[in-house]
Design a protein around this motif. Structure first.
Motif, short mmCIF file in Angstrom:
data_model
loop_
_atom_site.label_atom_id
_atom_site.label_comp_id
_atom_site.label_asym_id
_atom_site.label_seq_id
_atom_site.Cartn_x
_atom_site.Cartn_y
_atom_site.Cartn_z
N VAL A 1 0.86 -1.18 0.00
CA VAL A 1 0.00 0.00 0.00
C VAL A 1 0.90 1.23 0.00
O VAL A 1 1.66 1.45 0.95
N TYR A 2 0.84 1.95 -1.09
CA TYR A 2 1.70 3.11 -1.28
C TYR A 2 1.64 4.04 -0.07
O TYR A 2 0.56 4.28 0.44
N PRO A 3 2.74 4.56 0.40
CA PRO A 3 4.11 4.48 -0.13
C PRO A 3 4.97 3.40 0.52
O PRO A 3 6.18 3.57 0.61
N TYR A 4 4.36 2.31 0.95
CA TYR A 4 5.15 1.26 1.60
C TYR A 4 5.08 -0.07 0.85
O TYR A 4 4.03 -0.43 0.32
N THR A 5 6.19 -0.78 0.87
CA THR A 5 6.22 -2.17 0.42
C THR A 5 6.81 -3.02 1.53
O THR A 5 7.70 -2.57 2.25
N SER A 6 6.30 -4.23 1.65
CA SER A 6 6.83 -5.14 2.67
C SER A 6 7.73 -6.19 2.05
O SER A 6 8.09 -7.17 2.69
#
Lengths: 318, 406, 138
Positions: free
Chosen positions: A62-67
């Motif tokens: 989920v922008y602005p994060y990636t796991s």
């Protein structure tokens, strides 16, 4: 072919550096994450990953994060398989043409999808990828329900489960159809390796993932993913519910090699009644009433018959 | 290393064969496709090249067009040159993923051999599929002949893969009329064709294992608008100049000149038709004949349908008095797309041309010279009257009572 | 992360996990990785928790059950030893406590505000009945 990672025991395994990150948005106690960790940590090779739309996908990018600590792609609900197949085709092309940036490294191609994306909407795409023989692993996170959209039935939802589109009610006991047998269908594609796994049986699971990674061609992994939210149990019980599933043989653990050789890989010391598995989950609560109780007996009969069938298949080696 | 093919300077190719050779010559890394009439010979031809050692990229025959574009997206994100071909229903099946490809800013070239969309089922050429894709964020080129189908493929790869663009591109050609009509095609040598497009330059490639990348994220109300705006910005500002530069370079290489908007006899034109595909060539012939009869007729061909060349259209129509917009797609409840687009292009200008809309050629129905003569004649009457003398939207070449609206 | 304007980020909503190049990430521990701001590793879900697990190393046998079954990469194990809990990423699900086989458990859930020293001071003693085989099935 790269070396298979040596995992003698859990202490060994615990030295793995996860390539899947926390502060993702999966529910507390979600088994998806445990499955992903066991898949990713089964190898030290580079990974090219894909996910179909679903809980795993919407909670980890989920922008602005990636796991994700490896390259990862999502397109839509039905085509995680084709996305990774396309990447695998590009890998082959660039290898042929000598344009790989790191030609000495051999990435593994893995697609994840929920049972909705696998048994239902993405079925055709997966079948296409397997028929074409892409060198990829497809992992179905099988929680038997469209969990991401709030608990609608899928063709993996088992008889008697209450889902939002097959709710238990005054005159209905919930889902009316038995779960689709994806294992048999994928084995029928002639895939070199097809296996059912459960994250609570980590050693069995990791061994199967490693076998899958070592196989040439498309590999199907059906991973039971106990869903705290939709199966309706407390988040801390994910592993104990999973134990009930494997030890009642509701989720028998087995593999099918080259479409024919079926091996049972886990035989519970004490087989638990299916009733205990059903009784631990809110989605089956309504079965424990006078008018529905016959379904629990039917469940037991069905599970017994399936176990018998698997054992005969194993003995017959066909 | 794939073998090269020594082509004659002029080969007799239909549009499909021309596109097939173009894909071979630019050394596409992954072609993933599913056969559908009338685009099938593109992938059959490519499969033949692969089978005979002229292609060393991967050729993935998928289980559906949706699977084909899904593979194309995975392959493009992995980092290499990617192409496919389809038509009609197949394009419709792909549609979901077309938005993914453009939103993820992945260069892919799609040869769209235009065909009607059912129901009723129809295998022949109209522009329903082209129109269906017009909001999908793809660059859309229009070819009017096999030669142009060939040439525009090179332009499409060059522009699409440009790092300032990174948007997928469609090369349209008319089903059967172009795709299956063999004509003389001036060729480029394999070397010249490849050199024009150049080596693929990876960007944000998943296969760069030292730089893991996440493609295809979710954005909600706090980010989605900005991302779509960025995409629109690239499509609106970067693409046309890059196409113009590619056209210039291509002209230097081949002598063949392309323009964002093609205009024929437009310098002093009083009336004009605007159309796409093979109809442009028919209209040009009729315009010349009209001129011989004293009607100052011209033709405008849309070379780049997306991004819509608003300023170029307004410029070319500056002095025209009446314009016929020829839409080869059922507008289903509205004026035709070309009518609306051109009206929008002229509205805030000083050009007060009378605009009328003609729906023609659905499902492969021929557009005859006689049809065009009557259209030009009506346009002349509109020009003289300074207002429409006909209904705004008319069906032409249709059996039964005359059908018109507004 | 700062809410950038439309011209302020990578095209295609693409995200990079790391700043710069990484080799062999599979054997690089988190503390040695150049996570970018886009990695969820740099974010926290601590505020999801109502209860938190606390770790008492006096009873831990380093079996790693908590490590393998933690859905949130929040059991910190180094050199085959349980080291502690990553409270930025722990969502407080309680699986680690459930699967802990020691007697008394080496991990227990406490209210989020509980002081760790106080918790350790009141840690339960060994129960007579051996529970060490399997987690309880509630």
């Amino acid at each position: 072919m790269s070396e298979i990672k040596k995992i003698k025991n859990l202490k060994d395994f615990s030295t793995s550096a996860d390539r899947f990150e926390g502060a993702n948005l999966l529910c507390p106690g979600c088994a998806h994450s445990i499955i992903v960790r066991e898949v990713l940590n089964a190898t030290n090779d580079d990974l090219i990953l894909a996910a179909s739309t679903g809980c795993l996908e919407v909670c980890t990018a989920v922008y602005p994060y990636t796991s994700w600590d490896a390259s990862w792609i999502h397109i839509g609900f039905e085509n995680g398989s084709s996305a990774v197949a396309g990447a695998e085709a590009m890998y082959k092309a660039l290898k042929t043409k000598g344009r790989l940036k790191q030609p000495d490294r051999t990435p593994k191609f893995v697609a994840f999808g929920g049972d909705g994306a696998t048994y239902d909407i993405g079925f055709q795409w997966i079948s296409g990828c397997f028929e074409r023989g892409h060198n990829m692993m497809y992992v179905c996170l099988d929680n038997e329900v469209y969990a991401n959209t709030g608990g609608q039935r899928s063709s993996s939802t088992p008889i008697g489960a209450s889902a939002t589109t097959t709710p238990a009610g005054r005159i209905s006991y919930g889902e009316k159809r038995n779960k689709k047998d994806m294992m048999a269908i994928m084995a029928a594609h002639g895939a070199p390796y097809v296996a059912q796994v459960a994250p609570n049986k980590w050693k069995d699971m990791v061994a199967k993932i490693q076998k899958g990674f070592a196989a040439e061609g498309p590999v199907y992994i059906n991973a039971m993913s106990a869903c705290t939210t939709e199966w309706k149990f407390a988040p801390e019980d994910t592993i104990s519910i999973s134990d009930l599933a494997t030890d009642s043989l509701v989720f028998p653990l087995y593999e099918i090699i080259d479409g024919t050789q079926l091996n049972i890989t886990y035989r519970p010391k004490n087989i638990i009644p299916v009733r205990d598995y059903l009784g631990a989950q809110g989605r089956f609560k309504h079965l424990f009433t006078k008018q529905n109780e016959y379904l629990i007996d039917e469940w037991q009969t069905r599970i017994d018959a399936k176990w018998e069938y698997l054992q005969r298949r194993e003995e017959a080696s066909v | 290393m794939a073998d090269t093919i020594e082509l004659r300077d002029i080969e007799v190719w239909d549009g499909n064969m021309a596109a097939s050779h173009a894909l071979r010559q630019v050394q596409v890394d992954v072609v993933a496709a599913y056969p559908i009439t009338p685009s099938t010979p593109i992938v059959e031809g490519y499969a033949g090249f692969k089978a005979n050692g002229y292609v060393d990229g991967e050729f993935v025959m998928t289980e559906s067009e949706h699977g084909a574009m899904s593979c194309c997206i995975g392959a493009a994100a992995a980092g290499g040159r990617v192409a496919t071909a389809t038509s009609s229903q197949g394009f419709a099946l792909m549609l979901e993923t077309l938005y993914s490809a453009s939103g993820m800013r992945l260069p892919i070239v799609l040869n769209l051999v235009n065909r009607a969309i059912g129901a009723p089922l129809n295998v022949n050429g109209d522009h329903s599929d082209m129109y269906m894709g017009r909001d999908s964020g793809w660059i859309q080129f229009g070819a009017y002949s096999p030669q142009e189908a060939y040439d525009l493929n090179f332009i499409a790869f060059k522009v699409s893969e440009d790092h300032d663009v990174r948007l997928p591109a469609i090369v349209n050609q008319d089903g059967f009329m172009t795709s299956h009509t063999a004509q003389g095609v001036h060729t480029l040598s394999d070397e010249a064709a490849f050199n024009f497009v150049g080596e693929y330059k990876p960007m944000n490639d998943m296969l760069d294992l030292d730089h893991p990348v996440t493609h295809g994220v979710q954005t909600e109300e706090d980010w989605h608008f900005e991302h779509k705006a960025r995409q629109q910005h690239a499509l609106m500002t970067a693409v046309i100049p890059k196409i113009e530069a590619a056209f210039d370079e291509f002209e230097k290489l081949t002598g063949r000149k392309y323009n964002i908007v093609e205009s024929y006899s437009m310098d002093d034109a009083e009336v004009a038709v605007i159309c796409m595909g093979t109809s442009v060539e028919t209209a040009r012939e009729v315009a010349e004949e009209m001129r011989a009869n004293g009607v100052k007729a011209g033709v405008v061909g849309i070379r780049v349908f997306r991004p819509w060349p608003l300023e170029q259209i307004a410029a070319v129509l500056k002095n025209v008095k009446a314009v016929g917009l020829l839409d080869r797609s059922s507008p289903h409840g509205a004026m035709g797309a070309l009518y609306n687009e051109v009206a929008g292009s002229l509205f805030n200008t000083d050009t007060k041309a009378v605009l009328t809309n003609y729906i023609y050629g659905l499902g492969g129905r021929d557009l005859t010279k006689a049809h065009l003569v009557s259209i030009f004649t009506e346009l002349k009457a509109n020009a003289d009257a300074g207002k429409p003398t006909t209904p705004l939207q008319q069906y032409i070449g249709l059996r039964g009572p005359k059908l018109s609206f507004f | 992360m700062e809410k950038k304007g439309w011209d302020g980020f990578e095209i295609g909503a693409m995200l990079r996990t790391f700043d710069g190049a990484v080799q062999d990430i599979a054997t690089t521990l988190p503390e040695n990785r150049p996570y970018s701001q886009s990695s969820s590793f740099t974010a926290s879900v601590a505020d999801w928790r109502i209860e938190k697990p606390l770790f008492n190393k006096d009873y831990c046998i380093d079996c790693q059950f908590c490590w393998i079954y933690c859905p949130d990469m929040s059991i910190i194990s180094r050199d085959k030893k349980m080291v502690g809990i990553d409270f930025d990423h722990c969502k407080g699900c309680g699986i680690c406590v459930q699967v802990c086989p020691t007697n008394p458990k080496s991990l227990l859930m406490f209210p989020e505000q509980k002081d760790e020293e106080a918790a350790l001071a009141e840690w339960p003693k060994k129960e007579k009945k051996d529970q060490s085989e399997e987690p309880k099935e509630d």
